[in-house]
Design an enzyme around this catalytic site. Structure first.
Site, short mmCIF file in Angstrom:
data_model
loop_
_atom_site.label_atom_id
_atom_site.label_comp_id
_atom_site.label_asym_id
_atom_site.label_seq_id
_atom_site.Cartn_x
_atom_site.Cartn_y
_atom_site.Cartn_z
N ARG A 274 12.42 -46.01 -47.05
CA ARG A 274 12.80 -45.09 -48.12
C ARG A 274 12.91 -43.66 -47.62
NH1 ARG A 274 10.91 -47.82 -52.90
NH2 ARG A 274 11.50 -46.65 -54.74
N ARG A 313 13.79 -51.30 -69.30
CA ARG A 313 12.67 -52.05 -68.71
C ARG A 313 11.33 -51.58 -69.29
NH1 ARG A 313 12.17 -51.81 -62.40
NH2 ARG A 313 11.52 -49.72 -62.93
P1 AP5 Z 1 9.64 -49.47 -56.46
O1 AP5 Z 1 8.80 -50.45 -57.18
O2 AP5 Z 1 10.36 -49.91 -55.27
O3 AP5 Z 1 10.57 -48.78 -57.51
P2 AP5 Z 1 12.06 -48.22 -57.43
O4 AP5 Z 1 12.71 -48.09 -56.12
O5 AP5 Z 1 12.00 -47.00 -58.25
O6 AP5 Z 1 12.88 -49.35 -57.99
P3 AP5 Z 1 12.58 -50.20 -59.27
O7 AP5 Z 1 11.63 -51.29 -58.92
O8 AP5 Z 1 12.28 -49.33 -60.43
O9 AP5 Z 1 14.02 -50.77 -59.51
P4 AP5 Z 1 14.76 -52.00 -58.87
O10 AP5 Z 1 15.92 -51.52 -58.06
O11 AP5 Z 1 13.84 -52.99 -58.27
O12 AP5 Z 1 15.41 -52.57 -60.19
P5 AP5 Z 1 14.99 -53.82 -61.08
O13 AP5 Z 1 15.47 -55.07 -60.42
O14 AP5 Z 1 13.56 -53.77 -61.50
O15 AP5 Z 1 8.71 -48.23 -56.06
C1 AP5 Z 1 7.87 -47.63 -57.01
C2 AP5 Z 1 7.17 -46.43 -56.40
O16 AP5 Z 1 6.33 -46.88 -55.31
C3 AP5 Z 1 8.06 -45.38 -55.78
O17 AP5 Z 1 8.53 -44.44 -56.72
C4 AP5 Z 1 7.12 -44.75 -54.77
O18 AP5 Z 1 6.22 -43.87 -55.39
C5 AP5 Z 1 6.33 -45.93 -54.26
N1 AP5 Z 1 6.97 -46.55 -53.09
C6 AP5 Z 1 7.52 -47.79 -53.00
N2 AP5 Z 1 8.04 -48.00 -51.78
C7 AP5 Z 1 7.83 -46.87 -51.07
C8 AP5 Z 1 8.15 -46.46 -49.76
N3 AP5 Z 1 8.83 -47.28 -48.93
N4 AP5 Z 1 7.79 -45.24 -49.35
C9 AP5 Z 1 7.10 -44.41 -50.18
N5 AP5 Z 1 6.77 -44.73 -51.44
C10 AP5 Z 1 7.13 -45.94 -51.89
O19 AP5 Z 1 15.93 -53.54 -62.30
C11 AP5 Z 1 15.64 -52.50 -63.21
C12 AP5 Z 1 15.91 -52.98 -64.66
O20 AP5 Z 1 17.31 -53.21 -64.80
C13 AP5 Z 1 15.24 -54.30 -65.00
O21 AP5 Z 1 14.80 -54.25 -66.33
C14 AP5 Z 1 16.32 -55.34 -64.81
O22 AP5 Z 1 16.14 -56.45 -65.64
C15 AP5 Z 1 17.57 -54.55 -65.17
N6 AP5 Z 1 18.75 -54.98 -64.40
C16 AP5 Z 1 18.79 -55.29 -63.08
N7 AP5 Z 1 20.04 -55.62 -62.72
C17 AP5 Z 1 20.80 -55.50 -63.83
C18 AP5 Z 1 22.20 -55.69 -64.09
N8 AP5 Z 1 23.05 -56.06 -63.14
N9 AP5 Z 1 22.63 -55.41 -65.33
C19 AP5 Z 1 21.78 -55.03 -66.31
N10 AP5 Z 1 20.47 -54.86 -66.14
C20 AP5 Z 1 19.99 -55.07 -64.90
MG MG Z 2 11.75 -53.04 -57.92
#
Ligand code: AP5
Ligand code: MG
Length: 376
Positions: A274, A313
Site C-alpha cells: 500500500r 457496507r
Molecule cells: P482494508 O481492510 O484493506 O480496507 P480498504 O483498502 O480500505 O478496502 P476495503 O476493505 O474497505 O474495500 P475492498 O476493496 O476490500 O472492497 P469490498 O470488497 O469490501 O484496510 C483497512 C485499514 O487497515 C486501512 O485503512 C489501513 O489503516 C490498514 N491497512 C491495511 N493494509 C495496510 C497496509 N498494507 N499498510 C498499512 N495499513 C494497512 O467492497 C466494498 C463494498 O462494496 C462491499 O459492501 C461490497 O459488497 C460492495 N461491492 C463490491 N464490489 C461491488 C460491485 N462490483 N458492485 C457493487 N457493490 C460492490
Molecule cells: Mg477489503
C-alpha cells in the site's frame, strides 16, 4: 566450498573468503590513509550481530589509535511491535565530540544506517563515518554518503561472514547465496485498488476458483483488533482515523504468511503493498525465496462510487472505519497520496493489469478470471 543447509534452505557459494579478505585489505588501507594524521582517537562502532566478524577483520588492519565499541538496534523481527523509530541499545561509550566509524555488515535500503547515523549525530558525535562490507546499490535509496564500501553486490539474500538466516550461518567464512536452482513455484498475485473497490469481495471468489491463499492485511489487522491484542489496539487508533499502520507492521505479517505457507499454489495479497516502501520490501522478501510478483490485478473505480459502496457496507457490516464520512474521505486521500505511487512501480515491472471495477460483482469477477487464467 560446498552447498550448505540452514534450517529449511540451501545456500550456494557466492564470494570466497580470499575475495572478502582482499576487499577488506583495500578498504582498511583507505581508512588508514584517512586517519593517519587524525588528531584524536576515533571510536570504531560495531553494529551487532552481523558486523562482528567484519569488525574484527577490519580492526586487525588498522594502524592508528582507535577504540572499539558496539551497539545493537532494536528491530521488529519476529514481533509485531508498532514502534517505528528504531532504538539503539547498549551504547556504553560517551560519543559527544568524538568521531565514530560505524561498521556495518550490509547496507540495502539504508534505513538502519541512516537511523543510526542520525541517532549518533543527535547524541553529539563530531563526525560519523560509515564503513560497510557490502552494499546493494540497486536498493540503496538514501542520500547519506557511505564513506567506505568494501564490496557491492546484487540484490540477493546472502549468509556467512557474520550474516545470518534466522540466526544461522554467521560462522561461515565465505559468503553464500540462497540456492534458487529450485525456485519458488508459488504464484504471487496482488489485488489492488482504492478502499471499497471490491478487493475483498473479488479476492474471496478468486481464491476459491484458483486455489490461492488469500492474505488481506486489513482482515489480519481487524483480527488483532477483535482479539484485543496490543498490536490490535494500536492499529485501531490509526484505522479509525483512516490512516495507514506503519509499514513494518504489515511487512512482518506478509513475511510470516509467506513462510507459513510453503505448499500453497499461490497467494493473493489484498491491501498490500500500500506504499512504495512496502512494494520494495515485498520485492526483497520474494528475492529471498526466489519468487516474484506475477500480476497486479487492479480495480479502477471513481471516488464517488467508493463512497457509495462504503456507505452501503456500513449498513451491513460493523467496520469502525466505515461510519464517518471524514474517515472515508481520509482513506481515499491516503490512497491517492501514498498507495497510487505503487502503480508506477509495478507498471515499470510490466506486471500491472487494470480493469474497470464499476460493473456488477459478476462482471468484474469474469474479467478478473480471464486475466488470472493467463498465469495459472
Ligand atoms: P482494508 O481492510 O484493506 O480496507 P480498504 O483498502 O480500505 O478496502 P476495503 O476493505 O474497505 O474495500 P475492498 O476493496 O476490500 O472492497 P469490498 O470488497 O469490501 O484496510 C483497512 C485499514 O487497515 C486501512 O485503512 C489501513 O489503516 C490498514 N491497512 C491495511 N493494509 C495496510 C497496509 N498494507 N499498510 C498499512 N495499513 C494497512 O467492497 C466494498 C463494498 O462494496 C462491499 O459492501 C461490497 O459488497 C460492495 N461491492 C463490491 N464490489 C461491488 C460491485 N462490483 N458492485 C457493487 N457493490 C460492490
Ligand atoms: Mg477489503
Amino acid at each position: 566450498m560446498e552447498k550448505i543447509l540452514l534450517k529449511d534452505k540451501y545456500f550456494v557459494p557466492y564470494i570466497s573468503y580470499e575475495k572478502i579478505e582482499s576487499a577488506i585489505d583495500a578498504v582498511a588501507e583507505r581508512i588508514n590513509q584517512d586517519f593517519k594524521d587524525f588528531d584524536g582517537i576515533p571510536i570504531v562502532l560495531c553494529v551487532l550481530n552481523g558486523s562482528i566478524v567484519f569488525t574484527g577483520e577490519l580492526m586487525k588492519r588498522f594502524n592508528f589509535p582507535c577504540e572499539l565499541s558496539s551497539v545493537r538496534l532494536s528491530s521488529y523481527e519476529g514481533t509485531l511491535s508498532m514502534g517505528v523509530t528504531r532504538r539503539i541499545l547498549g551504547l556504553t561509550t560517551a560519543i559527544k565530540g568524538r568521531t565514530v566509524i560505524v561498521v556495518e555488515d550490509i547496507v540495502d535500503t539504508g534505513k538502519t544506517i541512516t537511523d543510526l547515523s542520525e541517532i549518533l549525530r543527535e547524541a553529539g558525535a563530531a563526525d560519523v563515518k560509515i564503513c560497510t562490507l557490502l552494499l546493494k546499490p540497486e536498493v540503496y535509496k538514501k542520500d547519506l554518503k557511505l564513506d567506505y564500501v568494501a564490496m557491492e553486490i546484487e540484490n540477493r539474500f546472502i549468509v556467512g561472514f557474520g550474516l545470518d538466516y534466522d540466526q544461522l550461518g554467521r560462522n561461515y567464512k565465505d559468503i553464500y547465496i540462497l540456492d534458487t536452482a529450485k525456485p519458488d513455484t508459488r504464484k504471487y498475485f496482488l489485488i489492488f485498488g482504492p478502499p471499497g473497490a471490491g478487493k475483498g469481495t473479488q479476492a474471496a471468489r478468486l481464491v476459491e476458483r484458483f486455489g490461492l491463499k488469500h492474505v488481506s492485511t486489513g482482515d489480519l489487522l481487524r483480527r488483532e483488533m477483535a482479539a484485543g491484542t496490543e498490536l490490535g489496539m494500536q492499529a485501531k487508533s490509526l484505522i479509525e482515523k483512516g490512516m495507514l499502520v506503519p509499514d513494518e507492521v504489515v511487512e512482518g505479517m506478509i513475511a510470516s504468511e509467506i513462510e507459513a505457507n510453503p505448499d500453497v499454489k499461490g497467494f493473493l495479497f489484498d491491501g498490500f503493498p500500500r506504499t512504495a516502501a512496502q512494494a520494495e520490501h515485498l520485492d526483497r522478501i520474494l528475492a529471498g525465496c526466489g519468487g516474484k510478483v506475477d500480476a497486479v490485478l487492479s480495480l479502477a473505480i471513481p471516488d464517488k462510487t467508493v463512497f457509495e459502496r462504503i456507505r452501503h457496507r456500513a449498513e451491513i457490516e460493523n467496520r469502525p472505519d466505515d461510519t464517518k464520512p471524514e474517515v472515508i474521505q481520509n482513506r481515499i486521500d491516503t490512497y491517492h497520496a501514498k498507495t497510487e505511487p505503487v502503480v508506477a512501480f509495478y507498471k515499470g515491472k510490466g506486471v500491472y493489469r487494470e480493469i474497470d471495477g464499476t460493473g456488477t460483482i459478476d462482471e468484474v469477477f469474469s474479467k478478473l478470471c480471464a486475466l488470472t487464467d493467463n498465469y495459472l
